[in-house]
Design an enzyme around this catalytic site. Structure first.
Site, PDB file in Angstrom:
ATOM      1  N   SER A 154     -33.613  -8.768   7.318  1.00 27.60           N
ATOM      2  CA  SER A 154     -32.804  -9.635   6.453  1.00 27.60           C
ATOM      3  C   SER A 154     -32.535 -10.993   7.076  1.00 27.60           C
ATOM      4  O   SER A 154     -32.047 -11.905   6.402  1.00 27.60           O
ATOM      5  CB  SER A 154     -31.477  -8.950   6.110  1.00 27.60           C
ATOM      6  OG  SER A 154     -30.720  -8.708   7.289  1.00 27.60           O
ATOM      7  N   CYS A 167     -22.272 -15.256   5.286  1.00 33.40           N
ATOM      8  CA  CYS A 167     -23.580 -15.361   4.637  1.00 33.40           C
ATOM      9  C   CYS A 167     -24.007 -14.018   4.067  1.00 33.40           C
ATOM     10  O   CYS A 167     -24.710 -13.950   3.064  1.00 33.40           O
ATOM     11  CB  CYS A 167     -24.620 -15.870   5.634  1.00 33.40           C
ATOM     12  SG  CYS A 167     -24.349 -17.572   6.164  1.00 33.40           S
ATOM     13  N   CYS A 170     -13.605  -2.551  -4.805  1.00 32.44           N
ATOM     14  CA  CYS A 170     -12.746  -3.146  -5.829  1.00 32.44           C
ATOM     15  C   CYS A 170     -13.458  -4.401  -6.338  1.00 32.44           C
ATOM     16  O   CYS A 170     -14.684  -4.479  -6.266  1.00 32.44           O
ATOM     17  CB  CYS A 170     -11.345  -3.453  -5.273  1.00 32.44           C
ATOM     18  SG  CYS A 170     -11.331  -4.585  -3.873  1.00 32.44           S
ATOM     19  N   ASN A 188     -18.705 -16.540  12.257  1.00 27.99           N
ATOM     20  CA  ASN A 188     -17.430 -15.871  12.015  1.00 27.99           C
ATOM     21  C   ASN A 188     -16.301 -16.685  12.643  1.00 27.99           C
ATOM     22  O   ASN A 188     -16.492 -17.390  13.635  1.00 27.99           O
ATOM     23  CB  ASN A 188     -17.450 -14.449  12.556  1.00 27.99           C
ATOM     24  CG  ASN A 188     -17.629 -14.399  14.055  1.00 27.99           C
ATOM     25  OD1 ASN A 188     -16.662 -14.482  14.809  1.00 27.99           O
ATOM     26  ND2 ASN A 188     -18.886 -14.289  14.507  1.00 27.99           N
TER      27      ASN A 188
END
Length: 377
Positions: free
Chosen positions: A76, A195, A332, A138
């Protein structure tokens, strides 16, 4: 601007030929090239931005490049981390990036730091470098690097990318405002997209990486006007840039020590998050984790992931638990309620993880959703 680094030894004939197109730049010359050769630059992150900026630094003639990252190359990564290839999957990103540099210039010295940076190890690592580039993804690492650079009095060139936009700035304690002056406190964890959750246009990486490299070269050689007290914002969709100026607030609290940055940012790397892409891949591979929707009934009726059961977060916090065997994945709309539910369930000894970015991210990566009332528990 006073050059950051003193010139190194005179250039050999082959070096003069290699950098001939740089040496003729107005105000540059051999002196600037010798400064680059003597410079020691630490790059934090070997992902999208790190894999873009490091090759440019090596090609420009930076003599020593340190790369700090504890991650490995995954499939990825390849759409945006252009210094890594299929053959590098499973390898350390630092090693892959070092191979890229050696192919560009074997004389460029690469130092790999295959560690997770922390308040305990970064000051010692940073002490060996003139400048640090932060290409991390981060907020805990960004604040750690910013504070460590401020305490060391060393310039920080930082960049960030998300979706279709990138930002670049220079933070240098004693020379102007710092990253902390711009962002005194981090955003709430539920609002801090990565990302992995928000996505990123691959062409942003080399674009912003080039800006990072340019600011680094300017600082080392003393040419131009660095982005101190300014942020460059690049919007790929409009092909436009804009500049945001900022200054140190009068009530700014000086940085005096390094702290627990994961606690400061309200995040923890506890392995409880599942990305939307990972969940979709697992479902398409035939796996059947128990999916629990903790939203309210009206939200669930509009769209839900097929096969999920419904148990509102309020019911979980009141003591109810999903009756299911095997792994639980809670979701959620975005993920704040799912995080609450996971914390509650794990305190009861129930193995539960949450869908990062919620059903919105699942839809964004092409996940199928249906409408109608689901099964309860």
């Amino acid at each position: 601007m006073i050059p950051l680094v003193e010139p190194g030894a005179a250039l050999e004939p082959e070096r003069l030929e290699r950098y001939s197109r740089q040496l003729m730049l107005p105000g540059f010359g051999e002196s600037a090239q010798r400064r680059l050769r003597a410079a020691r630059v630490l790059v934090v992150g070997a992902g999208g931005l790190g894999s873009a900026v490091v090759p440019v630094l090596a090609a420009a003639g930076i003599g020593t490049i340190g790369v700090a990252d504890d991650d490995i190359v995954e499939l990825s990564n390849l759409h945006r981390q252009l210094s890594h290839g299929v053959a590098d999957i499973g390898s350390r990103k630092t090693d892959s990036l070092a191979d890229t540099v050696r192919a560009i210039d074997p004389d460029c010295h690469v130092i790999t730091h295959d560690v997770r940076l922390s308040a305990a190890n970064l000051p010692e690592i940073l002490a060996d470098y003139d400048l640090v580039i932060d290409g991390s993804d981060n907020f805990p690492t960004r604040y750690l690097v910013s504070d460590a650079a401020a305490l060391a009095g060393k310039p920080l060139v930082w960049g960030s990318i998300l979706r279709f936009q990138g930002q670049v700035g220079v933070s240098w304690e004693g020379q102007g405002p710092t990253y902390r002056d711009l962002f005194p406190t981090p955003p709430p964890p539920e609002e801090a997209l990565s990302c992995e959750i928000g996505g990123v246009l691959p062409s942003l990486c080399p674009a912003v990486g080039s800006f990072l490299a340019t600011e680094t070269i300017k600082l080392i050689t003393g040419i131009g006007d660095p982005l101190i007290g300014r942020i460059l914002v690049y919007d790929a969709l409009s092909a436009g840039t804009r500049e945001i100026r900022y200054a140190r607030p009068a009530d700014a609290v000086p940085v005096t020590e390094l702290i627990d940055y994961e606690l400061f940012c309200g995040v923890s790397d506890d392995g409880t998050a599942v990305s939307a892409a990972e969940l979709l891949a697992r479902l398409r591979a035939g796996e059947t984790p128990t999916l629990v929707d903790v939203r309210e009934s009206d939200e669930v009726a509009q769209r839900r992931i097929p096969g999920s059961i419904h148990l509102p977060v309020g019911d979980i916090e009141s003591g109810r638990s999903p009756e299911a065997d095997g792994e639980l994945i809670i979701y959620c709309e975005r993920d704040p309620r799912a995080r609450r539910a996971v914390r509650e369930l794990r305190e009861r000894g129930i193995d539960a993880r949450y869908l990062a970015g919620g059903i919105r991210s699942f839809v964004d990566v092409g996940g199928e959703v249906i409408s109608g009332a689901p099964a309860g528990v």
